[in-house]
Design an enzyme around this catalytic site. Structure first.
Site, PDB file in Angstrom:
ATOM      1  N   ALA A   1     -24.951  -7.824  20.652  1.00  0.00           N
ATOM      2  CA  ALA A   1     -24.276  -9.059  20.260  1.00  0.00           C
ATOM      3  C   ALA A   1     -24.083  -9.990  21.462  1.00  0.00           C
ATOM      4  CB  ALA A   1     -22.935  -8.751  19.603  1.00  0.00           C
TER       5      ALA A   1
ATOM      6  N   GLU B   1     -40.498  -2.295  26.456  1.00  0.00           N
ATOM      7  CA  GLU B   1     -41.181  -1.779  27.636  1.00  0.00           C
ATOM      8  C   GLU B   1     -40.183  -1.204  28.638  1.00  0.00           C
ATOM      9  OE1 GLU B   1     -43.348  -5.649  26.440  1.00  0.00           O
ATOM     10  OE2 GLU B   1     -41.360  -4.780  26.271  1.00  0.00           O
TER      11      GLU B   1
END
Length: 134
Positions: free
Chosen positions: A46, A55
């Site tokens: 959030a 990655e």
């Protein structure tokens, strides 16, 4: 493991994405010289700046498991009509892992109908890494 298997692993990782804010699920799969594969998916927060890319998650998992070298290929997949490439931050994170053993891995940028194969050095020319600190 073939490139198709690596891409399938990245797609499987994307299916596990936690991306409620962007709705942009990304998966990554790292293949090492010994044949092992480590996957990651993006994890949003959030507080947007605290989100983690797929990655980066995969590299963190590899490092946490003691995998420190031999990165030979990475597949990255996400939604949309075009192949997806790692963001700048992820290119740097991948570069750190690759430089530990002096590899220049293939980066398979996967879209729904096309796979672009690039070298990490093409995506991050003149990279800053461990050797830059000496």
């Amino acid at each position: 493991m073939t490139d198709d298997d690596l891409i399938a692993a990245a797609r499987d990782a994307a299916a596990k994405s936690y991306s409620p804010y962007s709705g942009f699920p990304v998966g990554a799969a790292l293949r090492f010289a010994d044949g092992s594969v480590v996957t990651g998916t993006n994890i949003e927060n959030a507080s947007y700046g605290l989100a983690l890319c797929a990655e980066t998650v995969a590299v963190s998992k590899a490092m946490a498991d003691g995998v420190r070298g031999g990165l030979v290929a990475v597949a990255v997949t996400g939604p949309g009509d075009e192949p997806i490439t790692p963001c700048g931050r992820c290119r740097q994170v991948l570069n750190e892992l690759a430089q530990l053993s002096g590899t220049d891995p293939d980066i398979l940028c996967v879209g729904p109908h096309e796979v672009r194969r690039l070298r990490l050095s093409e995506l991050l020319p003149h990279a800053f890494g461990p050797a830059s600190l000496t």
